[in-house]
Structure formats: structure tokens, C-alpha cells
Design a protein around this motif. Structure first.
Motif, PDB file in Angstrom:
ATOM      1  N   TRP A  13     -16.802  13.275 -10.050  1.00 22.46           N
ATOM      2  CA  TRP A  13     -17.716  12.174 -10.340  1.00 22.46           C
ATOM      3  C   TRP A  13     -17.177  10.873  -9.762  1.00 22.46           C
ATOM      4  CZ3 TRP A  13     -17.183   8.223 -14.330  1.00 22.46           C
ATOM      5  CH2 TRP A  13     -18.329   7.428 -14.471  1.00 22.46           C
ATOM      6  N   VAL A  36     -21.316  14.242 -20.674  1.00 22.13           N
ATOM      7  CA  VAL A  36     -20.865  15.621 -20.548  1.00 22.13           C
ATOM      8  C   VAL A  36     -21.419  16.408 -21.724  1.00 22.13           C
ATOM      9  CG1 VAL A  36     -18.850  17.130 -20.425  1.00 22.13           C
ATOM     10  CG2 VAL A  36     -18.721  14.811 -19.469  1.00 22.13           C
ATOM     11  N   TYR A  44     -17.003   7.756 -20.744  1.00 22.24           N
ATOM     12  CA  TYR A  44     -17.466   9.129 -20.932  1.00 22.24           C
ATOM     13  C   TYR A  44     -18.067   9.314 -22.319  1.00 22.24           C
ATOM     14  CZ  TYR A  44     -14.467   9.821 -16.898  1.00 22.24           C
ATOM     15  OH  TYR A  44     -13.876   9.716 -15.665  1.00 22.24           O
ATOM     16  N   SER A  45     -19.194  10.008 -22.356  1.00 22.69           N
ATOM     17  CA  SER A  45     -19.807  10.412 -23.617  1.00 22.69           C
ATOM     18  C   SER A  45     -19.939  11.925 -23.610  1.00 22.69           C
ATOM     19  CB  SER A  45     -21.206   9.804 -23.783  1.00 22.69           C
ATOM     20  OG  SER A  45     -21.145   8.416 -23.984  1.00 22.69           O
ATOM     21  N   LEU A  97      -8.290  11.250 -19.840  1.00 24.71           N
ATOM     22  CA  LEU A  97      -9.311  10.729 -18.932  1.00 24.71           C
ATOM     23  C   LEU A  97      -8.947   9.336 -18.436  1.00 24.71           C
ATOM     24  CD1 LEU A  97     -12.478  11.913 -20.866  1.00 24.71           C
ATOM     25  CD2 LEU A  97     -11.710  12.745 -18.620  1.00 24.71           C
ATOM     26  N   ALA A 134     -20.879   8.238 -17.923  1.00 28.19           N
ATOM     27  CA  ALA A 134     -20.997   9.654 -17.577  1.00 28.19           C
ATOM     28  C   ALA A 134     -21.186  10.438 -18.861  1.00 28.19           C
ATOM     29  CB  ALA A 134     -19.744  10.134 -16.844  1.00 28.19           C
ATOM     30  N   GLY A 190     -21.815   6.033 -22.858  1.00 32.94           N
ATOM     31  CA  GLY A 190     -20.929   6.122 -21.700  1.00 32.94           C
ATOM     32  C   GLY A 190     -21.677   6.099 -20.380  1.00 32.94           C
ATOM     33  N   ALA A 218     -13.637   7.153 -24.104  1.00 28.36           N
ATOM     34  CA  ALA A 218     -14.585   8.238 -24.329  1.00 28.36           C
ATOM     35  C   ALA A 218     -15.046   8.247 -25.781  1.00 28.36           C
ATOM     36  CB  ALA A 218     -13.944   9.579 -23.975  1.00 28.36           C
ATOM     37  N   ALA A 253     -14.612  15.095 -13.811  1.00 22.27           N
ATOM     38  CA  ALA A 253     -14.529  13.633 -13.777  1.00 22.27           C
ATOM     39  C   ALA A 253     -13.981  13.162 -12.435  1.00 22.27           C
ATOM     40  CB  ALA A 253     -13.646  13.129 -14.924  1.00 22.27           C
ATOM     41  N   VAL A 265     -13.330  19.390 -17.720  1.00 28.09           N
ATOM     42  CA  VAL A 265     -13.933  18.070 -17.527  1.00 28.09           C
ATOM     43  C   VAL A 265     -13.030  17.179 -16.684  1.00 28.09           C
ATOM     44  CG1 VAL A 265     -14.715  15.989 -18.729  1.00 28.09           C
ATOM     45  CG2 VAL A 265     -15.332  18.238 -19.603  1.00 28.09           C
TER      46      VAL A 265
END
Length: 150
Positions: free
Chosen positions: A126, A106, A20-21, A47, A104, A102, A51, A123, A119
């Protein structure tokens, strides 16, 4: 355009590349950055993968940039980009997207107007296979009737 990047030179091997970014444009947000760090750090820990947060200081005139550098010093997952002047939110988001590593991405606002904790549900969706997941606010309690209607 002068672009100063701190800690973006970090390289990731495939085993440690963040999943994740978070892209967060920042403009004169010194009051909210401590709370943003607290809540986003907690979220990142919950998560299902690594990230990073790419915080793009869009030429803030307050102490935002200095505070962002402090965040980076204590938590290297928080990457900092600094613009020499204000270019606007869209340019800041674009720079963050260019630097995100990442799988994904956000987009969040630094003022926490939307709860980052949402999120986790995004997630989950996703991971179920959706290519794009976004949240839609049902109501805005702090806005005038005219603003809500328009």
C-alpha cells in the motif's frame, strides 16, 4: 436495529488519526478473542502508523460482547460495536467501514483463519502506491478435496 457503540466517540486530531483501521466482524468468537487481541496488538505495534480495530459484535449469543468490552477497557484502540441481533457478516462489515477513521482499511476474521501478520506485507505494498491490496490463499490444508475444487 439497535446499535450500541462503545468508545467510538473518541475524536482524533489530524496528528493522531490512525493510519490503519481493522474491521473485524464477531459472531460467537469468545474462544478466539484473547488470541486475536494478542496478535493484533503485536501487529499494530509493528505498523508504520497508528491503528484502531473496530470490532462489530453481530449479535453473539456467547460471551463475545462482554469480552470485547474488556478488551476495550484495557486497550482503547479496540472499539466495540454491538448489534442487538445477528444481521450477518456483510452488515457488520458495512457498520465497521462507516465507523473506521484510518486511511487504510483492513478486513479480518475474528477466528484468525487468515494470519493478521500478513498485513505487514500488505501495508508495504500500500505504501508503494497500490490503492487496493488483498491476499489470496494458495492452499487450504484443512478442507476436503470437494471443497477445494468447488
Amino acid at each position: 436495529m439497535a446499535l450500541h457503540i462503545r468508545s467510538m466517540t473518541q475524536t482524533y486530531d489530524t496528528a493522531q488519526n490512525p493510519v490503519y483501521s481493522f474491521i473485524i466482524p464477531v459472531y460467537n468468537e469468545q474462544e478466539s478473542l484473547g488470541e486475536l487481541h494478542r496478535r493484533l496488538s503485536a501487529l499494530m505495534g509493528g505498523l508504520d502508523g497508528g491503528a484502531e480495530a473496530v470490532l462489530v459484535d453481530d449479535g453473539s449469543r456467547d460471551a463475545s460482547y462482554a469480552l470485547l468490552l474488556e478488551l476495550n477497557a484495557i486497550d482503547p484502540r479496540f472499539k466495540v460495536v454491538h448489534f442487538s441481533r445477528n444481521f450477518g457478516k456483510e452488515v457488520a462489515v458495512s457498520a465497521g467501514l462507516d465507523l473506521a477513521t484510518g486511511d487504510a482499511v483492513v478486513l479480518l476474521d475474528a477466528d484468525l483463519q487468515d494470519p493478521p501478520e500478513l498485513v505487514l506485507e500488505m501495508a508495504k505494498r500500500w505504501r508503494e502506491g497500490y490503492d487496493m491490496v488483498y491476499a489470496k490463499r494458495d492452499r487450504r490444508l484443512d478442507e476436503t478435496w470437494f471443497k477445494r475444487v468447488s
